[in-house]
Design a protein around this motif. Structure first.
Motif, PDB file in Angstrom:
ATOM      1  N   GLN A 119       0.833  -1.208   0.000  1.00 44.89           N
ATOM      2  CA  GLN A 119       0.000   0.000   0.000  1.00 44.89           C
ATOM      3  C   GLN A 119       0.860   1.246   0.000  1.00 44.89           C
ATOM      4  OE1 GLN A 119      -2.688   0.272   3.386  1.00 44.89           O
ATOM      5  NE2 GLN A 119      -2.856   2.496   3.176  1.00 44.89           N
ATOM      6  N   VAL A 120       1.912   1.237   0.814  1.00 46.30           N
ATOM      7  CA  VAL A 120       2.816   2.382   0.880  1.00 46.30           C
ATOM      8  C   VAL A 120       3.462   2.627  -0.481  1.00 46.30           C
ATOM      9  CG1 VAL A 120       5.010   3.201   1.842  1.00 46.30           C
ATOM     10  CG2 VAL A 120       3.268   2.204   3.345  1.00 46.30           C
ATOM     11  N   GLU A 121       3.926   1.566  -1.101  1.00 45.66           N
ATOM     12  CA  GLU A 121       4.556   1.683  -2.418  1.00 45.66           C
ATOM     13  C   GLU A 121       3.586   2.298  -3.425  1.00 45.66           C
ATOM     14  OE1 GLU A 121       6.198  -1.297  -5.878  1.00 45.66           O
ATOM     15  OE2 GLU A 121       6.397  -1.968  -3.783  1.00 45.66           O
ATOM     16  N   ASP A 122       2.349   1.822  -3.428  1.00 43.96           N
ATOM     17  CA  ASP A 122       1.357   2.339  -4.367  1.00 43.96           C
ATOM     18  C   ASP A 122       1.003   3.784  -4.054  1.00 43.96           C
ATOM     19  OD1 ASP A 122      -0.570   1.788  -6.586  1.00 43.96           O
ATOM     20  OD2 ASP A 122      -2.020   2.316  -5.038  1.00 43.96           O
ATOM     21  N   GLU A 123       0.870   4.128  -2.775  1.00 42.97           N
ATOM     22  CA  GLU A 123       0.559   5.513  -2.408  1.00 42.97           C
ATOM     23  C   GLU A 123       1.664   6.461  -2.857  1.00 42.97           C
ATOM     24  OE1 GLU A 123      -2.198   4.668   1.579  1.00 42.97           O
ATOM     25  OE2 GLU A 123      -0.074   5.198   1.790  1.00 42.97           O
ATOM     26  N   LEU A 124       2.893   6.035  -2.704  1.00 44.53           N
ATOM     27  CA  LEU A 124       4.024   6.864  -3.138  1.00 44.53           C
ATOM     28  C   LEU A 124       3.991   7.061  -4.649  1.00 44.53           C
ATOM     29  CD1 LEU A 124       6.802   5.288  -0.891  1.00 44.53           C
ATOM     30  CD2 LEU A 124       5.968   7.649  -0.737  1.00 44.53           C
ATOM     31  N   PHE A 125       3.707   5.984  -5.376  1.00 42.03           N
ATOM     32  CA  PHE A 125       3.639   6.080  -6.834  1.00 42.03           C
ATOM     33  C   PHE A 125       2.538   7.046  -7.259  1.00 42.03           C
ATOM     34  CE2 PHE A 125       1.925   4.774 -10.938  1.00 42.03           C
ATOM     35  CZ  PHE A 125       3.070   4.759 -11.728  1.00 42.03           C
ATOM     36  N   GLN A 126       1.370   6.909  -6.662  1.00 43.88           N
ATOM     37  CA  GLN A 126       0.253   7.778  -7.021  1.00 43.88           C
ATOM     38  C   GLN A 126       0.550   9.234  -6.668  1.00 43.88           C
ATOM     39  OE1 GLN A 126      -2.102   6.795  -8.923  1.00 43.88           O
ATOM     40  NE2 GLN A 126      -1.534   4.623  -8.807  1.00 43.88           N
ATOM     41  N   LEU A 127       1.260   9.461  -5.562  1.00 43.14           N
ATOM     42  CA  LEU A 127       1.625  10.824  -5.192  1.00 43.14           C
ATOM     43  C   LEU A 127       2.583  11.427  -6.217  1.00 43.14           C
ATOM     44  CD1 LEU A 127       1.653  13.241  -3.275  1.00 43.14           C
ATOM     45  CD2 LEU A 127       3.487  12.100  -1.998  1.00 43.14           C
ATOM     46  N   ALA A 128       3.552  10.641  -6.675  1.00 41.83           N
ATOM     47  CA  ALA A 128       4.484  11.133  -7.687  1.00 41.83           C
ATOM     48  C   ALA A 128       3.743  11.528  -8.962  1.00 41.83           C
ATOM     49  CB  ALA A 128       5.541  10.080  -7.992  1.00 41.83           C
ATOM     50  N   ARG A 129       2.742  10.740  -9.339  1.00 38.46           N
ATOM     51  CA  ARG A 129       1.961  11.062 -10.538  1.00 38.46           C
ATOM     52  C   ARG A 129       1.120  12.329 -10.306  1.00 38.46           C
ATOM     53  NH1 ARG A 129       4.977   7.704 -10.758  1.00 38.46           N
ATOM     54  NH2 ARG A 129       6.102   9.535 -11.523  1.00 38.46           N
ATOM     55  N   LEU A 130       0.586  12.484  -9.096  1.00 40.10           N
ATOM     56  CA  LEU A 130      -0.157  13.701  -8.759  1.00 40.10           C
ATOM     57  C   LEU A 130       0.745  14.924  -8.893  1.00 40.10           C
ATOM     58  CD1 LEU A 130      -2.548  15.302  -7.515  1.00 40.10           C
ATOM     59  CD2 LEU A 130      -1.609  14.732  -5.265  1.00 40.10           C
ATOM     60  N   LEU A 131       1.977  14.813  -8.404  1.00 42.22           N
ATOM     61  CA  LEU A 131       2.914  15.933  -8.483  1.00 42.22           C
ATOM     62  C   LEU A 131       3.250  16.269  -9.932  1.00 42.22           C
ATOM     63  CD1 LEU A 131       5.278  14.996  -5.511  1.00 42.22           C
ATOM     64  CD2 LEU A 131       3.604  16.862  -5.587  1.00 42.22           C
ATOM     65  N   GLU A 132       3.294  15.257 -10.788  1.00 39.66           N
ATOM     66  CA  GLU A 132       3.524  15.515 -12.210  1.00 39.66           C
ATOM     67  C   GLU A 132       2.370  16.312 -12.820  1.00 39.66           C
ATOM     68  OE1 GLU A 132       6.270  11.783 -13.784  1.00 39.66           O
ATOM     69  OE2 GLU A 132       4.078  11.562 -13.750  1.00 39.66           O
ATOM     70  N   ARG A 133       1.155  16.047 -12.338  1.00 39.79           N
ATOM     71  CA  ARG A 133      -0.020  16.738 -12.883  1.00 39.79           C
ATOM     72  C   ARG A 133      -0.236  18.117 -12.265  1.00 39.79           C
ATOM     73  NH1 ARG A 133      -2.263  11.648 -11.691  1.00 39.79           N
ATOM     74  NH2 ARG A 133      -3.496  12.560  -9.991  1.00 39.79           N
ATOM     75  N   GLU A 134       0.420  18.371 -11.143  1.00 39.42           N
ATOM     76  CA  GLU A 134       0.204  19.629 -10.421  1.00 39.42           C
ATOM     77  C   GLU A 134       1.528  20.392 -10.282  1.00 39.42           C
ATOM     78  OE1 GLU A 134      -2.640  20.774  -9.576  1.00 39.42           O
ATOM     79  OE2 GLU A 134      -3.912  19.024  -9.885  1.00 39.42           O
ATOM     80  N   PRO A 135       1.984  21.024 -11.360  1.00 38.72           N
ATOM     81  CA  PRO A 135       3.289  21.704 -11.317  1.00 38.72           C
ATOM     82  C   PRO A 135       3.367  22.817 -10.273  1.00 38.72           C
ATOM     83  CG  PRO A 135       2.062  22.280 -13.311  1.00 38.72           C
ATOM     84  CD  PRO A 135       1.345  21.134 -12.678  1.00 38.72           C
TER      85      PRO A 135
END
Length: 269
Positions: A119-135
């Motif tokens: 779960q932690v691994e997936d949450e981190l991945f999703q956060l990185a993608r969120l940061l890519e979408r939110e400059p």
């Protein structure tokens, strides 16, 4: 890291594993307190240099750890810092980097003991993608003119109630003391979490959502190709038109329809 520091880190990992074992509370406390120790060392160069001083014997360095941190952190944290300080590090900076890595390992151990590491691994991945979408958010979190506490406060407000306590602890650490940028630093945490479980990350971008069966089949296929277990993380990009792109380490495979069309156009020019 230089060879001496890599050896020191390897032995420090072994020491940490023995110190915290499968005790969730001990591992979680040790990880978060190690991050606090690093914060103190970041603000005290003299102490950082003294704890990694190769001219001083190991006993002197561990005694200094007792003098500075004894009674201020949990016994497991104190033992972990002493184990690290007792080793030979190439530079004080690499000693500091080593303590960060040890702290992260402690957090990963706690998450794994609670069956939350995936779960932690997936949450981190999703956060990185969120940061890519939110400059704009990424810019705020990487603003060097803003102190670390304010950046952590902003990150905490974004994460509150949305991720596990382990994910939050890891992210707040990298936001407070970034190494590269928020996206790269969080993606590095994804890779470390996967590595802790003996896997490597595959970043898959597909034209449509993949179901569990498709993700599992892809993980097995990639595992055969790369000769190791693969942790598949996916995101959707409809502009690919069909198919998917796969990134494992530095290697990128473009099997998307858009990619095939682009290659065809290049051949016709």
């Amino acid at each position: 890291m230089h060879a001496a520091s890599r050896d020191a880190l390897s032995h420090s990992f072994v020491s940490l594993d023995a110190i915290v074992g499968d005790d969730v509370a001990a591992a979680a406390t040790t990880g978060t307190e190690l991050f606090e120790v690093v914060e103190l060392l970041d603000g005290n160069r003299q102490l950082r240099v003294a704890l990694a001083d190769q001219a001083a014997d190991a006993e002197s360095r561990t005694r200094l750890v007792d003098d500075v941190f004894g009674g201020k952190v949990a016994g497991t944290t104190l033992d972990a810092v002493k184990a690290a300080a007792g080793r030979t590090w190439s530079t004080p900076r690499q000693f500091r980097t080593g303590l960060v890595a040890i702290g992260r390992r402690a957090i990963f151990r706690a998450a794994k003991a609670e069956d939350q590491l995936g779960q932690v691994e997936d949450e981190l991945f999703q956060l990185a993608r969120l940061l890519e979408r939110e400059p704009r958010l990424t810019q705020l979190l990487s603003d060097a003119t803003v102190d670390g506490d304010r950046r952590r406060s902003l990150a905490a407000s974004v994460l509150y109630g949305k991720v596990s306590k382990y994910t939050e602890a890891l992210v707040l650490q990298v936001v407070g003391r970034p190494e590269h940028g928020p996206v790269d630093d969080v993606d590095a945490l994804v890779a470390e979490a996967a590595e802790f479980s003996g896997r490597e990350v595959a970043h898959v971008v597909s034209a449509g959502e993949l179901d569990d069966r498709q993700r599992q089949a892809l993980a097995e296929k990639l595992g055969r190709v790369y000769g190791r277990d693969i942790s598949v993380h996916t995101q959707v990009d409809e502009s690919l038109l069909g198919g998917a792109t796969v990134k494992v380490g530095d290697e990128r495979i473009d099997g998307s329809l858009r990619g095939r069309l682009n290659r065809l156009r290049a051949q016709m020019v």
